[in-house]
Motif scaffolding. Structure first.
Motif, PDB file in Angstrom:
ATOM      1  N   VAL A  74      -9.517   0.742 -32.414  1.00 53.25           N
ATOM      2  CA  VAL A  74     -10.311   1.796 -31.425  1.00 53.25           C
ATOM      3  C   VAL A  74     -11.913   1.535 -31.157  1.00 53.25           C
ATOM      4  N   HIS A  75     -12.126   1.016 -30.100  1.00 52.49           N
ATOM      5  CA  HIS A  75     -13.506   0.717 -29.960  1.00 52.49           C
ATOM      6  C   HIS A  75     -14.135   1.151 -28.534  1.00 52.49           C
ATOM      7  N   ARG A  89     -11.393   1.745 -25.883  1.00 50.88           N
ATOM      8  CA  ARG A  89     -10.454   1.155 -25.741  1.00 50.88           C
ATOM      9  C   ARG A  89      -9.752   0.964 -27.175  1.00 50.88           C
ATOM     10  N   VAL A  90      -8.303   1.128 -26.776  1.00 52.89           N
ATOM     11  CA  VAL A  90      -7.245   1.139 -27.947  1.00 52.89           C
ATOM     12  C   VAL A  90      -6.220   0.005 -27.855  1.00 52.89           C
ATOM     13  N   ASP A  91      -6.450  -0.648 -28.902  1.00 52.26           N
ATOM     14  CA  ASP A  91      -5.598  -1.995 -29.102  1.00 52.26           C
ATOM     15  C   ASP A  91      -4.181  -1.605 -28.589  1.00 52.26           C
ATOM     16  N   ALA A 102       1.587   8.970 -27.209  1.00 50.27           N
ATOM     17  CA  ALA A 102       1.614  10.327 -26.877  1.00 50.27           C
ATOM     18  C   ALA A 102       0.316  11.006 -26.991  1.00 50.27           C
ATOM     19  N   GLU A 103      -0.404  11.090 -28.241  1.00 51.99           N
ATOM     20  CA  GLU A 103      -1.548  11.624 -28.722  1.00 51.99           C
ATOM     21  C   GLU A 103      -2.480  11.079 -27.965  1.00 51.99           C
ATOM     22  N   TRP A 104      -2.668   9.950 -27.616  1.00 52.11           N
ATOM     23  CA  TRP A 104      -4.053   9.541 -26.871  1.00 52.11           C
ATOM     24  C   TRP A 104      -3.832   9.942 -25.521  1.00 52.11           C
ATOM     25  N   VAL A 105      -2.857   9.906 -24.921  1.00 52.19           N
ATOM     26  CA  VAL A 105      -2.520  10.529 -23.308  1.00 52.19           C
ATOM     27  C   VAL A 105      -2.437  12.015 -23.316  1.00 52.19           C
ATOM     28  N   ALA A 106      -2.288  12.816 -24.333  1.00 53.16           N
ATOM     29  CA  ALA A 106      -2.332  14.208 -24.253  1.00 53.16           C
ATOM     30  C   ALA A 106      -3.776  14.445 -24.373  1.00 53.16           C
TER      31      ALA A 106
END
Length: 118
Positions: A74-75, A89-91, A102-106
């Motif tokens: 995660v950058h 930016r999440v690889d 789902a965690e990132w989207v939520a």
């Protein structure tokens, strides 16, 4: 030149976009739009999360949370040589797991819902 435009338009991960689409299907006020070489999902007109044209996920989060979220996969997002405050930016490997995606989207949708509608 036309072939180059087609390749650029298809640069994002369509499978990742479909997975995001499934996660936001029941959310109100979510729209899709091709942006920055990826497929973005907007909430109330604000960009929230995107299947990035550079691979992986581009995600908008509370800027105060950024230091705690940075890591090996995660950058801070950089566009035009400038760091984008509140954007990560999440690889792709970090969102292979459906629960992680789902965690990132939520997280992103929750934050973006606090912003004024455009």
């Amino acid at each position: 030149m036309a072939a180059r435009a087609i390749i650029a338009a298809m640069a994002y991960d369509h499978e990742l976009a479909d997975r995001i689409r499934e996660l936001v299907a029941t959310e109100k006020g979510v729209d899709e739009k091709r942006m920055f070489g990826g497929l973005s999902f907007l909430v109330g007109g604000n960009m929230s999360v995107s299947a990035s044209g550079k691979g992986g996920l581009l995600v908008r989060v509370d800027p105060a949370d950024v230091p705690d979220l940075l890591g090996d996969q995660v950058h801070t997002a950089v566009m035009g040589g400038r760091e984008m405050r509140g954007w990560l930016r999440v690889d792709a490997e970090a969102v292979d797991d459906d629960a992680c995606l789902a965690e990132w989207v939520a997280r992103s949708i929750s934050f973006v819902r606090t912003l004024p509608t455009k």
